[in-house]
Write a protein that holds these residues in place. Structure first.
Motif, short mmCIF file in Angstrom:
data_model
loop_
_atom_site.label_atom_id
_atom_site.label_comp_id
_atom_site.label_asym_id
_atom_site.label_seq_id
_atom_site.Cartn_x
_atom_site.Cartn_y
_atom_site.Cartn_z
N VAL A 256 -5.82 -0.19 4.52
CA VAL A 256 -6.52 0.81 3.71
C VAL A 256 -6.63 2.14 4.45
O VAL A 256 -6.54 3.21 3.86
N ASP A 257 -6.83 2.08 5.77
CA ASP A 257 -6.94 3.30 6.57
C ASP A 257 -5.58 3.81 7.04
O ASP A 257 -5.34 5.02 7.09
N ILE B 30 -11.06 9.33 1.89
CA ILE B 30 -11.11 7.99 2.50
C ILE B 30 -11.09 8.10 4.02
O ILE B 30 -11.88 7.43 4.72
N PHE C 174 0.82 -1.21 0.00
CA PHE C 174 0.00 0.00 0.00
C PHE C 174 0.86 1.27 0.00
O PHE C 174 0.48 2.29 -0.58
#
Length: 348
Positions: free
Chosen positions: A226-227, A151, A130
């Motif tokens: 993702v966070d 996001i 990522f």
């Protein structure tokens, strides 16, 4: 900064030379190897062992931050410490979910260390992927800052809504697609077989519950990545600093799990704080994007970010402890069923 460009830190290789990258990765592999050696023999972790390793893994980033301060200056060190605090606070949320997964799979206490180690290694691998994707997105233009900010703000809204409802992290093993897929195509043994993930029974391969727990932990790592990665990119655009803040935050999770196993349940306001932090960093990223288009739009400096994040974490810790004391006082003040019955019967 003009539209379609990014800062020098994100557009170039960052502060780290190839030698520093190599040394950092080598030290990380060495620390993971030590963890593997320490967990090779199943045993229950006692508090003294957990506290010792937790102190060690807290001292490492402090020493590394001092090195960055001496070599690259206070700004770089401030970015590192701010990113580390963000990642460490988010990693505590990881521990909540890991705790629920381990309980749901009824993982024996002497195997918990190995499952946590698998989870940490999986999280590190996913973070690398990522981080690389994030760096590529930043090189393509300032739109990535707006995307990352959006996001984080959406995630913050979801976390805050769950916290307002009094809902903590939830785990539904049967709803996890990865676990359902494994159960559909591979037989699962009815008991644990030590550290073994795959065994042969009656001539056929089967997986153990430890393999299912490991896959479930790895699947949750994807959600956290993702966070987590956009959050730290909101603090620094240097891929090296993003990587080391993630690595230092994750390395000590195994020991920290055993130290905070009881305390985690008492931090009832932690999710409120994480929602505020994610929203704050999301706004910071949006402002950074807007500043590249309209120079009059203000940006939030790193020192202010660190102050806000630390203040939020201290506040939710204090309010959680206060709420816990109030709850215990209320429970002690409530009469027992027997006492209530005695009071309602005249002459008793």
């Amino acid at each position: 900064m003009s539209p379609g460009t990014i800062s020098a830190a994100s557009g170039q290789a960052g502060i780290a030379s190839m030698a520093l990258w190599s040394i950092t990765v080598a030290v990380l592999i060495l620390l993971l190897a030590i963890d593997i050696v320490l967990t090779r023999r199943p045993h229950e972790v006692h508090m003294r062992e957990a506290v010792g390793w937790s102190v060690f893994y807290l001292a490492l980033p402090v020493a590394f931050g001092a090195y960055l301060w001496g070599v690259f200056g206070g700004t770089t060190a401030a970015e590192f410490f701010t990113g580390y605090v963000v990642e460490k606070s988010l990693s505590v949320d990881n521990l909540f979910v890991f705790m629920l997964l381990l309980a749901a799979f009824a993982v024996p206490s002497d195997l918990v260390q190995r499952v946590l180690l698998y989870g940490i290694v999986g999280a590190l691998v996913l973070r690398v992927v990522f981080i690389a994707l994030g760096a590529a997105a930043l090189r393509s233009g300032t739109w990535a800052f707006l995307l990352f900010g959006a996001i984080l703000i959406v995630t913050a809204g979801k976390v805050w809504a769950e916290a307002r409802k009094g809902e903590g992290p939830k785990v539904d093993i049967d709803a996890m697609r990865s676990v359902r897929l494994l159960r559909r195509f591979v037989p699962v043994t009815g008991d644990y077989r030590g550290f073994r993930l795959v065994v042969r029974e009656q001539g056929h391969l089967a997986i153990t519950p430890l393999a299912l727990a490991t896959v479930a932990v790895f699947a949750t790592d994807i959600v956290f990545a993702v966070d987590s990665v956009p959050a730290v990119y909101g603090v620094t655009e240097d891929p090296f600093l993003v990587f080391v803040t993630n690595a230092f935050a994750l390395l000590g999770l195994r020991a920290l799990y055993f130290v905070l196993q009881g305390a985690l349940m008492r931090l009832r306001h932690l999710n409120h704080g994480l929602a505020i932090i994610l929203a704050f960093i999301g706004v910071k990223l949006v402002l950074h994007w807007a500043h590249g288009i309209w120079a009059w739009v203000p940006e939030i400096p790193t020192a202010a970010s660190l102050g806000v994040i630390v203040a939020v974490l201290l506040t939710v810790t204090l309010t959680s402890l206060r709420a816990g004391r109030a709850g215990r006082a209320d429970r002690q003040a409530e009469p027992s069923a027997e006492e209530a019955g005695n009071r309602s019967v005249p002459g008793s």
